[in-house]
Design an enzyme around this catalytic site. Structure first.
Site, mmCIF file in Angstrom:
data_model
loop_
_atom_site.group_PDB
_atom_site.id
_atom_site.type_symbol
_atom_site.label_atom_id
_atom_site.label_comp_id
_atom_site.label_asym_id
_atom_site.label_seq_id
_atom_site.Cartn_x
_atom_site.Cartn_y
_atom_site.Cartn_z
ATOM 1 N N ASP A 137 -2.890 -18.819 -24.593
ATOM 2 C CA ASP A 137 -3.038 -20.277 -24.604
ATOM 3 C C ASP A 137 -4.309 -20.726 -25.311
ATOM 4 O O ASP A 137 -5.193 -19.921 -25.600
ATOM 5 C CB ASP A 137 -3.005 -20.824 -23.160
ATOM 6 N N ASN A 197 -3.859 -21.937 -8.358
ATOM 7 C CA ASN A 197 -2.579 -22.542 -7.952
ATOM 8 C C ASN A 197 -1.382 -21.696 -8.396
ATOM 9 O O ASN A 197 -0.253 -22.168 -8.391
ATOM 10 C CB ASN A 197 -2.464 -23.967 -8.510
ATOM 11 N N HIS A 235 -0.909 -20.410 -11.457
ATOM 12 C CA HIS A 235 -0.475 -20.530 -12.862
ATOM 13 C C HIS A 235 -0.727 -19.232 -13.633
ATOM 14 O O HIS A 235 -1.610 -18.446 -13.302
ATOM 15 C CB HIS A 235 -1.097 -21.749 -13.559
ATOM 16 N N GLU A 251 1.554 -24.479 -15.379
ATOM 17 C CA GLU A 251 1.185 -25.041 -14.086
ATOM 18 C C GLU A 251 2.400 -25.114 -13.165
ATOM 19 O O GLU A 251 3.543 -24.980 -13.629
ATOM 20 C CB GLU A 251 0.602 -26.455 -14.307
#
Ligand code: GLP
Length: 266
Positions: free
Chosen positions: A67, A139, A141, A146
């Site tokens: 990313d 979280n 990811h 996400e």
């Protein structure tokens, strides 16, 4: 999933380095998927040490990073391109043009969309990813996928969650522009890799690790998609593994796997 629990974060990095070197040794033109974040820094340090001591060469390796932030230049201090150059690429013999990080500087949606499609095409042209290195967000990811990301998603524009923006705030100076968008490989892209190796260390990751390994398959925990991958290895330190209900079972499995490797089935 193969779950490996090791005493320390250093052991996690050494284990991951062994896996990377094994892939490079096994392939004529290895293709690595690489990750950013604090967790893989120790892995990259170890790979640099092994390169310097001539245990491995990256001359024939191609890499694809997961990313990149949208809207900042490659040369920006906090770009993932800068991170990779600093922690790995500039210190090894990989050919610069064989290193790929999504091109995300543009603020134009059409240009970014095209860049995402081109990224997918480049991975295909390289013959796919042999080993994808992953970290995990608080979280759950992976990359910047996400919660609620589709398990079928491909490289695309993704809006970061508030929790991720807060977690990554520490890298940006006070008042400095902090991107809220990223170009990220999709979960489908990651699942297409021949093998994946997710590294997680420290107590803060324990909840996300539990949800990934023992929780339901759910878009609320993007990393749980790895349950669908036939060659996913999760390598953890004791702290990251601390909330796993079946911790002893994973350790037992690993012991049995080692014994089997040595020809002992007792
Ligand atoms: C970022 C990256 C992820 C990484 C995550 C966790 O959000 N996009 O690829 O896994 O951070 O980073 P850390 O290892 O610093 O906890």
């Amino acid at each position: 999933m193969q779950v490996i629990i090791l005493p320390s974060a250093r052991d996690v990095a050494l284990y991951a380095a062994d896996c990377v070197v094994d892939v490079i040794d096994a392939r004529t033109n290895p293709v690595l998927g690489l990750a950013t974040g604090s967790t893989p820094i120790a892995l990259y340090k170890e790979l640099v040490v092994r390169y310097q001591s001539k245990q491995v060469s990256f001359r024939h390796t191609t890499s694809f990073n997961l990313d990149e932030y949208i809207g900042i230049a490659d040369s920006h201090e906090q770009s993932y391109r800068t991170f990779m150059n600093r922690h790995l690429f500039d210190a090894i013999d990989i050919i610069a043009t064989n290193t790929h990080v999504p091109l995300a500087e543009s603020q134009d949606a059409g240009t970014l969309k095209k860049s995402a499609q081109d990224y997918e095409a480049s991975i295909q042209q390289a013959g796919g990813i042999d080993l994808q290195i992953l970290g995990i967000g608080l979280n759950g990811h992976i990359g910047f996928n996400e919660p609620t990301s589709s398990f079928a998603s491909r490289t695309r524009i993704k809006t970061l969650s508030e929790s991720t923006v807060i977690a990554n705030k520490r890298f940006f100076k006070d008042g400095e522009f902090q991107p809220h968008l990223a170009l990220t490989m999709g979960i489908g892209t990651i699942l297409d890799s021949n093998a994946v190796l997710l590294m997680a260390t420290g107590k803060a990751k324990a909840e996300a690790v539990k949800a990934m390994i023992e929780g339901p398959l759910s878009a609320m925990c993007p990393a749980s998609a790895l349950q669908l991958h036939e060659a996913a290895t999760i390598v953890l330190d004791e702290e990251a593994a601390s909330l796993l209900a079946l911790k002893e079972y994973y350790q037992w499995c690993e012991q049995k796997r080692q014994q089997l490797h040595e020809g002992n089935v007792s």
